[in-house]
Design an enzyme around this catalytic site. Structure first.
Site, PDB file in Angstrom:
ATOM      1  N   ASP A  59       0.848  -1.189   0.000  1.00 23.62           N
ATOM      2  CA  ASP A  59       0.000   0.000   0.000  1.00 23.62           C
ATOM      3  C   ASP A  59       0.887   1.243   0.000  1.00 23.62           C
ATOM      4  O   ASP A  59       1.870   1.323   0.748  1.00 23.62           O
ATOM      5  CB  ASP A  59      -0.899  -0.012   1.235  1.00 23.62           C
ATOM      6  CG  ASP A  59      -1.983   1.042   1.172  1.00 23.62           C
ATOM      7  OD1 ASP A  59      -3.004   0.799   0.519  1.00 23.62           O
ATOM      8  OD2 ASP A  59      -1.800   2.116   1.780  1.00 23.62           O
ATOM      9  N   ILE A  60       0.547   2.226  -0.838  1.00 24.98           N
ATOM     10  CA  ILE A  60       1.284   3.490  -0.854  1.00 24.98           C
ATOM     11  C   ILE A  60       0.902   4.300   0.375  1.00 24.98           C
ATOM     12  O   ILE A  60      -0.278   4.527   0.629  1.00 24.98           O
ATOM     13  CB  ILE A  60       0.967   4.292  -2.129  1.00 24.98           C
ATOM     14  CG1 ILE A  60       1.259   3.454  -3.380  1.00 24.98           C
ATOM     15  CG2 ILE A  60       1.775   5.590  -2.159  1.00 24.98           C
ATOM     16  CD1 ILE A  60       0.822   4.129  -4.666  1.00 24.98           C
ATOM     17  N   GLU A  76      -5.023   2.287  -3.799  1.00 24.26           N
ATOM     18  CA  GLU A  76      -3.563   2.349  -3.877  1.00 24.26           C
ATOM     19  C   GLU A  76      -2.914   1.068  -3.357  1.00 24.26           C
ATOM     20  O   GLU A  76      -1.729   1.056  -3.048  1.00 24.26           O
ATOM     21  CB  GLU A  76      -3.044   3.557  -3.088  1.00 24.26           C
ATOM     22  CG  GLU A  76      -3.263   3.484  -1.588  1.00 24.26           C
ATOM     23  CD  GLU A  76      -4.610   4.036  -1.145  1.00 24.26           C
ATOM     24  OE1 GLU A  76      -4.712   4.429   0.028  1.00 24.26           O
ATOM     25  OE2 GLU A  76      -5.549   4.083  -1.955  1.00 24.26           O
TER      26      GLU A  76
END
Length: 210
Positions: free
Chosen positions: A35-36, A78
């Site tokens: 995950d960003i 994301e």
């Protein structure tokens, strides 16, 4: 892919009495949830076009970090799901760190001379969970464990990776009988799962997983 892994575990070199530790053999699949970190800030400050650009560049980093035989999937928003095939589970942390470090070092180009530096959080677990009976715990349950590890990495400070490994047959038996309701934090506390992480401080598990 899963059928091939099952065959390797049942008929491969791990069955030899002189074979090395199975954790050192390239006969597993490592599931990584990525995950960003703080991605919403990109959309809020620079707009959704910039956010889309970051996602495309992020996907490129993941693809280049993995082998051609591996699979990189956009999992939603994301978050990405990476399937590292025929990998030694003992090397799972190496894959996670390669992803984390490459993302942290990448200048994300938003155009117009604007660049950003972003980080990511990674959670991982290896499939099959059980060596003797590879289908005993489903791949979906193992992927769910990786997702819980991702949440732990984010809760513990981000720019980090967290993974878990079974500590023995008792772990495998309990997980197999869980009916899919696998709470990683509880199993870590009970000593049934061993945590691996690059964090210098303690791993903090979220109190609830959405």
């Amino acid at each position: 892919d899963l059928a091939q892994i099952h065959r390797l575990h049942r008929n491969g070199p791990a069955d030899s009495p002189v074979a090395p530790d199975r954790a050192l053999l390239n006969i597993d699949v490592v599931f990584l949830m990525i995950d960003i970190d703080h991605f919403k800030q990109v959309n809020d400050r620079y707009g959704h076009a910039a956010g889309d650009s970051v996602l495309r560049q992020f996907a490129g980093i993941l693809t280049r970090a993995m082998r051609g035989s591996d699979t990189v999937v956009s999992w939603g928003g994301e978050e990405f799901f990476v399937v590292a095939k025929q990998t030694a589970r003992a090397d799972a942390h190496i894959v996670a760190e390669r992803i984390r470090s490459r993302v942290a070092a990448h200048p994300f180009d938003l155009g117009g001379g604007v660049t950003l530096h972003k980080t990511c959080s990674v959670g991982f677990a290896s499939y099959p969970l059980t060596h003797d009976d590879p289908v005993r715990v489903s791949w979906e349950h193992v992927a769910g464990m990786a997702d819980q590890c991702l949440y732990a990495a984010k809760t513990s400070g981000r720019d980090a990776w967290v993974g878990v490994h079974p500590t023995g047959p008792a772990t495998e038996n309990r997980l197999a009988g869980s009916g899919g309701d696998i709470r990683v934090a509880a199993m870590v506390e009970a000593g049934l799962l061993r945590v691996e992480s690059n964090l210098t401080g303690p791993v903090r598990w979220p109190t609830a997983i959405d």
